[in-house]
Design an enzyme around this catalytic site. Sequence first.
Site, PDB file in Angstrom:
ATOM      1  CB  SER A  60      -0.909   0.005   1.236  1.00  0.00           C
ATOM      2  OG  SER A  60      -0.121   0.259   2.398  1.00  0.00           O
ATOM      3  CG  ASP A  93      -3.858  -2.537  -1.752  1.00  0.00           C
ATOM      4  OD1 ASP A  93      -4.764  -2.705  -2.578  1.00  0.00           O
ATOM      5  OD2 ASP A  93      -4.013  -2.665  -0.509  1.00  0.00           O
TER       6      ASP A  93
HETATM    7  P1  13P Z   1      -9.193  -6.051   4.544  1.00  0.00           P
HETATM    8  O1  13P Z   1      -9.219  -4.813   5.355  1.00  0.00           O
HETATM    9  O2  13P Z   1     -10.531  -6.762   4.585  1.00  0.00           O
HETATM   10  O3  13P Z   1      -8.097  -6.976   4.884  1.00  0.00           O
HETATM   11  O4  13P Z   1      -8.998  -5.624   2.996  1.00  0.00           O
HETATM   12  C1  13P Z   1      -7.717  -5.376   2.499  1.00  0.00           C
HETATM   13  C2  13P Z   1      -7.736  -4.743   1.150  1.00  0.00           C
HETATM   14  O5  13P Z   1      -8.730  -4.676   0.457  1.00  0.00           O
HETATM   15  C3  13P Z   1      -6.470  -4.197   0.665  1.00  0.00           C
HETATM   16  O6  13P Z   1      -6.608  -3.530  -0.552  1.00  0.00           O
HETATM   17  O1  G3H Z   2      -7.066  -1.123   1.594  1.00  0.00           O
HETATM   18  C1  G3H Z   2      -6.209  -0.749   2.364  1.00  0.00           C
HETATM   19  C2  G3H Z   2      -5.197  -1.710   2.852  1.00  0.00           C
HETATM   20  O2  G3H Z   2      -5.702  -2.477   3.901  1.00  0.00           O
HETATM   21  C3  G3H Z   2      -3.911  -1.003   3.185  1.00  0.00           C
HETATM   22  O3  G3H Z   2      -3.950  -0.405   4.420  1.00  0.00           O
HETATM   23  O4  G3H Z   2      -3.017   1.851   3.915  1.00  0.00           O
HETATM   24  O5  G3H Z   2      -3.125   1.011   6.258  1.00  0.00           O
HETATM   25  O6  G3H Z   2      -1.494   0.035   4.642  1.00  0.00           O
HETATM   26  P1  G3H Z   2      -2.817   0.702   4.834  1.00  0.00           P
HETATM   27 ZN    ZN Z   3      -8.479  -2.494  -0.742  1.00  0.00          ZN
END
Ligand code: 13P
Ligand code: G3H
Ligand code: ZN
Length: 331
Positions: A60, A93
């Site tokens: 992320s 992500d």
């Molecule tokens: P969760 O919060 O359900 O683990 O989803 C993670 C996600 O969609 C990351 O992009």
């Molecule tokens: O969708 C979000 C993911 O769970 C990433 O979370 O931005 O806290 O790393 P983060």
């Molecule tokens: Zn997500």
Amino acid sequence: MIVTTKELFKAAYGKYAIGAYNINNLEQLVGLFRGNLGKFAKNEDPNDDAKSAPFIIQISRGARTYTDKNFLEGMIRTADKVFPEAIFAVHLDHGTEEVCYDCIDSGFYSSVMIDASHEEFAKNIEITKRVVDRAHEKGVVVEAELGQLGGVEEDVVGSVKLTDPAQAAEFVEKTGVDSLAVAIGTSHGAFKFSGNQGLHFDVLEKIQAAVNEVKPNFPLVMHGSSSVPAEWVARINNAGGAMKNASGVDEKQYFPAAKLGVTKINIDTDGRLVWCAIHREFFRDQPEKFDLRDPGKLFMPAYAEYIIHKNEMLGSAGHLEEVRKLIEAAK
Ligand code: 13P
Ligand code: G3H
Ligand code: ZN
């Protein structure tokens, strides 16, 4: 071996879902590789590949800035050497346009997600198309999102808007995107449902049918798919945590979703719960300890076990060798 996300989609589409797991640190990374190779199973058999699975590592924007994006890249390259049998893709992500370009230009990422789902439909298409054009020039695969999941996503708290099937087909056609994250009832974080709600399979079925008219076997993605197991939440709460009413997606819904074209399933929160429970219990039970490696030694196998279980629910467990053969054959 780092492969393109597209190769994994091709192998899995309609049969099972590939687990897409977020990582932030070394212990998570090691647990993730061991789990996907079926190591640290309770009754580990080195000749048994029934537990090994292909997978996607997700990074992320928050993970990239937690320390420095280069540490993550270095750790993943090292894991690839330490675990040469593993087959995985590396994915950004929830990227912005700027971060997508940084990842595309780095040459390290197999795929990027451009998340312009908060924008109007036409603007989402425009931004996504720009990223797709630039990514495809460099052989990078692109995921986009249409609809809104709800829950906490990076730093935005969203409201729910299920994906419209006709719009999904138009979006796929106009952007040339390689996979699409759809909103069908899931949400990010540890507090997904207040009652017995589940996935909207009726909406998913319509999305799959509409999208397949423009691109057959088009992979769909399900974000917010952690199951938030009651067992791990209870362990956290019993060790001093305060996670009342936490709940997630029923794991038994992963496989039926995969049969309807969901080829990538995103899991982040569950990994955090395992981490939190193990560390809380450790320091509750051994208050005299302060070596960070002691709970880490417990976390890595626990996370590996959890990944093995997750892959069994996703249907990806046992498919590693088959994917290896497909990739070798396509060379
Ligand atoms: P969760 O919060 O359900 O683990 O989803 C993670 C996600 O969609 C990351 O992009
Ligand atoms: O969708 C979000 C993911 O769970 C990433 O979370 O931005 O806290 O790393 P983060
Ligand atoms: Zn997500």
